[in-house]
Every structure is written in C-alpha cells, then in structure tokens.
Design a protein around this motif. Structure first.
Motif, PDB file in Angstrom:
ATOM      1  N   ASN A  60       0.841  -1.188   0.000  1.00  0.00           N
ATOM      2  CA  ASN A  60       0.000   0.000   0.000  1.00  0.00           C
ATOM      3  C   ASN A  60       0.878   1.239   0.000  1.00  0.00           C
ATOM      4  OD1 ASN A  60      -2.659  -1.159   0.162  1.00  0.00           O
ATOM      5  ND2 ASN A  60      -2.049  -1.887   2.170  1.00  0.00           N
ATOM      6  N   ILE A  61       0.666   2.099  -0.989  1.00  0.00           N
ATOM      7  CA  ILE A  61       1.375   3.360  -1.068  1.00  0.00           C
ATOM      8  C   ILE A  61       0.347   4.450  -0.835  1.00  0.00           C
ATOM      9  CG2 ILE A  61       2.709   4.890  -2.560  1.00  0.00           C
ATOM     10  CD1 ILE A  61       3.593   2.338  -4.086  1.00  0.00           C
ATOM     11  N   PHE A  62       0.617   5.307   0.141  1.00  0.00           N
ATOM     12  CA  PHE A  62      -0.327   6.352   0.489  1.00  0.00           C
ATOM     13  C   PHE A  62       0.173   7.696  -0.007  1.00  0.00           C
ATOM     14  CE2 PHE A  62      -0.621   3.104   3.824  1.00  0.00           C
ATOM     15  CZ  PHE A  62      -1.918   2.694   3.600  1.00  0.00           C
ATOM     16  N   GLU A  63      -0.760   8.524  -0.446  1.00  0.00           N
ATOM     17  CA  GLU A  63      -0.447   9.868  -0.904  1.00  0.00           C
ATOM     18  C   GLU A  63      -1.394  10.844  -0.230  1.00  0.00           C
ATOM     19  OE1 GLU A  63      -0.950   9.798  -5.127  1.00  0.00           O
ATOM     20  OE2 GLU A  63       0.962   8.817  -5.463  1.00  0.00           O
ATOM     21  N   THR A  64      -0.893  12.036   0.035  1.00  0.00           N
ATOM     22  CA  THR A  64      -1.749  13.105   0.533  1.00  0.00           C
ATOM     23  C   THR A  64      -2.284  13.860  -0.669  1.00  0.00           C
ATOM     24  OG1 THR A  64      -0.457  13.278   2.554  1.00  0.00           O
ATOM     25  CG2 THR A  64      -1.829  15.154   1.981  1.00  0.00           C
ATOM     26  N   LEU A  65      -3.589  14.100  -0.657  1.00  0.00           N
ATOM     27  CA  LEU A  65      -4.235  14.736  -1.793  1.00  0.00           C
ATOM     28  C   LEU A  65      -5.192  15.800  -1.275  1.00  0.00           C
ATOM     29  CD1 LEU A  65      -4.750  14.533  -4.930  1.00  0.00           C
ATOM     30  CD2 LEU A  65      -6.593  12.975  -4.359  1.00  0.00           C
ATOM     31  N   LEU A  66      -5.151  16.976  -1.898  1.00  0.00           N
ATOM     32  CA  LEU A  66      -6.123  18.023  -1.576  1.00  0.00           C
ATOM     33  C   LEU A  66      -7.300  17.866  -2.524  1.00  0.00           C
ATOM     34  CD1 LEU A  66      -3.848  21.158  -1.096  1.00  0.00           C
ATOM     35  CD2 LEU A  66      -4.957  19.791   0.663  1.00  0.00           C
ATOM     36  N   ILE A  67      -8.496  17.713  -1.959  1.00  0.00           N
ATOM     37  CA  ILE A  67      -9.710  17.564  -2.759  1.00  0.00           C
ATOM     38  C   ILE A  67     -10.659  18.695  -2.402  1.00  0.00           C
ATOM     39  CG2 ILE A  67     -11.719  16.097  -3.244  1.00  0.00           C
ATOM     40  CD1 ILE A  67     -10.025  13.667  -2.589  1.00  0.00           C
ATOM     41  N   ASN A  68     -11.258  19.289  -3.418  1.00  0.00           N
ATOM     42  CA  ASN A  68     -12.266  20.314  -3.203  1.00  0.00           C
ATOM     43  C   ASN A  68     -13.538  19.612  -2.732  1.00  0.00           C
ATOM     44  OD1 ASN A  68     -14.136  22.346  -3.318  1.00  0.00           O
ATOM     45  ND2 ASN A  68     -13.538  23.068  -5.343  1.00  0.00           N
ATOM     46  N   THR A  69     -13.913  19.823  -1.486  1.00  0.00           N
ATOM     47  CA  THR A  69     -15.070  19.125  -0.922  1.00  0.00           C
ATOM     48  C   THR A  69     -16.380  19.535  -1.595  1.00  0.00           C
ATOM     49  OG1 THR A  69     -15.205  20.731   0.878  1.00  0.00           O
ATOM     50  CG2 THR A  69     -13.995  18.683   1.309  1.00  0.00           C
ATOM     51  N   ASP A  70     -16.383  20.675  -2.283  1.00  0.00           N
ATOM     52  CA  ASP A  70     -17.580  21.072  -3.026  1.00  0.00           C
ATOM     53  C   ASP A  70     -17.839  20.146  -4.211  1.00  0.00           C
ATOM     54  OD1 ASP A  70     -17.942  23.222  -1.325  1.00  0.00           O
ATOM     55  OD2 ASP A  70     -16.856  24.621  -2.629  1.00  0.00           O
ATOM     56  N   HIS A  71     -16.823  19.382  -4.618  1.00  0.00           N
ATOM     57  CA  HIS A  71     -16.948  18.501  -5.781  1.00  0.00           C
ATOM     58  C   HIS A  71     -17.066  17.031  -5.409  1.00  0.00           C
ATOM     59  CE1 HIS A  71     -16.374  21.580  -8.836  1.00  0.00           C
ATOM     60  NE2 HIS A  71     -15.526  22.142  -7.992  1.00  0.00           N
ATOM     61  N   ILE A  72     -17.261  16.727  -4.132  1.00  0.00           N
ATOM     62  CA  ILE A  72     -17.464  15.337  -3.716  1.00  0.00           C
ATOM     63  C   ILE A  72     -18.928  14.984  -3.925  1.00  0.00           C
ATOM     64  CG2 ILE A  72     -17.467  13.733  -1.780  1.00  0.00           C
ATOM     65  CD1 ILE A  72     -15.009  15.160  -0.705  1.00  0.00           C
ATOM     66  N   VAL A  73     -19.156  13.943  -4.730  1.00  0.00           N
ATOM     67  CA  VAL A  73     -20.505  13.483  -5.019  1.00  0.00           C
ATOM     68  C   VAL A  73     -20.965  12.510  -3.938  1.00  0.00           C
ATOM     69  CG1 VAL A  73     -21.926  12.173  -6.650  1.00  0.00           C
ATOM     70  CG2 VAL A  73     -20.244  13.800  -7.490  1.00  0.00           C
ATOM     71  N   SER A  74     -20.085  11.583  -3.569  1.00  0.00           N
ATOM     72  CA  SER A  74     -20.438  10.614  -2.539  1.00  0.00           C
ATOM     73  C   SER A  74     -19.210  10.249  -1.715  1.00  0.00           C
ATOM     74  CB  SER A  74     -21.062   9.360  -3.153  1.00  0.00           C
ATOM     75  OG  SER A  74     -20.118   8.683  -3.947  1.00  0.00           O
ATOM     76  N   LEU A  75     -19.491   9.900  -0.471  1.00  0.00           N
ATOM     77  CA  LEU A  75     -18.454   9.496   0.477  1.00  0.00           C
ATOM     78  C   LEU A  75     -19.037   8.336   1.275  1.00  0.00           C
ATOM     79  CD1 LEU A  75     -15.671  10.220   1.710  1.00  0.00           C
ATOM     80  CD2 LEU A  75     -16.906  11.679   3.303  1.00  0.00           C
ATOM     81  N   LYS A  76     -18.443   7.161   1.114  1.00  0.00           N
ATOM     82  CA  LYS A  76     -19.014   5.961   1.708  1.00  0.00           C
ATOM     83  C   LYS A  76     -17.983   5.269   2.597  1.00  0.00           C
ATOM     84  CE  LYS A  76     -20.789   1.465   0.338  1.00  0.00           C
ATOM     85  NZ  LYS A  76     -21.064   0.585  -0.793  1.00  0.00           N
TER      86      LYS A  76
END
Length: 98
Positions: free
Chosen positions: A19-35
C-alpha cells in the motif's frame, strides 16, 4: 473553493500488495459521494472511505477531514484495529479473502 486534505491509497496500482499512500487536496464542493468501507491495510482491517467526485474520479481514503467524519457519524472508536492475518488457517478469514 473548499480544499481539504485526504490520505488516499495510491491510484497508480490498485491491485498492488504494497500500500502506497499519498496526501491529496480535494475540493469538498466537488465530492458526489463518500461511503465508509472496510479495507485491508498492512494485514489489518481498517475503516476507510470510498470517495467519488463530480469529474468521475474515485479514491480510497484511509484518512479524511474530521468534519466529514462527524457528518458521517463516524468516531475514532469506529475504526477497527482487528488484525487480519491473511495467511491464517482460520476458515472465516480465508472465506473473507476469497
């Protein structure tokens, strides 16, 4: 723009054993679903998150911002620290992996 920090499993090789992990900045206004999902990370069953964005991208995250956890009703005690030994002879664990 509401950028938040997520720690995701690297999309480079989704079938990789390591498993390789990366830190990513995501615009939460563009999240359609989070499960909430359960994932095997370093032979441990942990609570993770499946994220889908408006542009169709999908991510598996092991860490999300606290505000989103609160919105999902998840707490730190919900995170499973159960060790899953993949090479175990325990039939219940073997059946889970097949």
């Amino acid at each position: 723009m509401a950028l938040e920090r997520f720690k995701i499993v690297s999309p480079k090789d989704g079938q990789s054993v390591d498993n390789i992990f990366e830190t990513l900045l995501i615009n939460t206004d563009h999240i359609v679903s989070l499960k909430p999902i359960k994932m095997v990370v370093d032979e441990k069953l942990v609570l993770g998150y499946w994220i889908r964005t408006t542009n169709g991208k999908k991510y598996r995250a092991v860490e999300i911002p606290e505000l989103l956890k609160v919105n999902l009703g998840a707490t730190e005690t919900d995170i499973s620290t159960t060790v899953l030994n993949v090479l175990s002879d325990d039939l219940s664990q073997t059946e889970l992996m097949n």
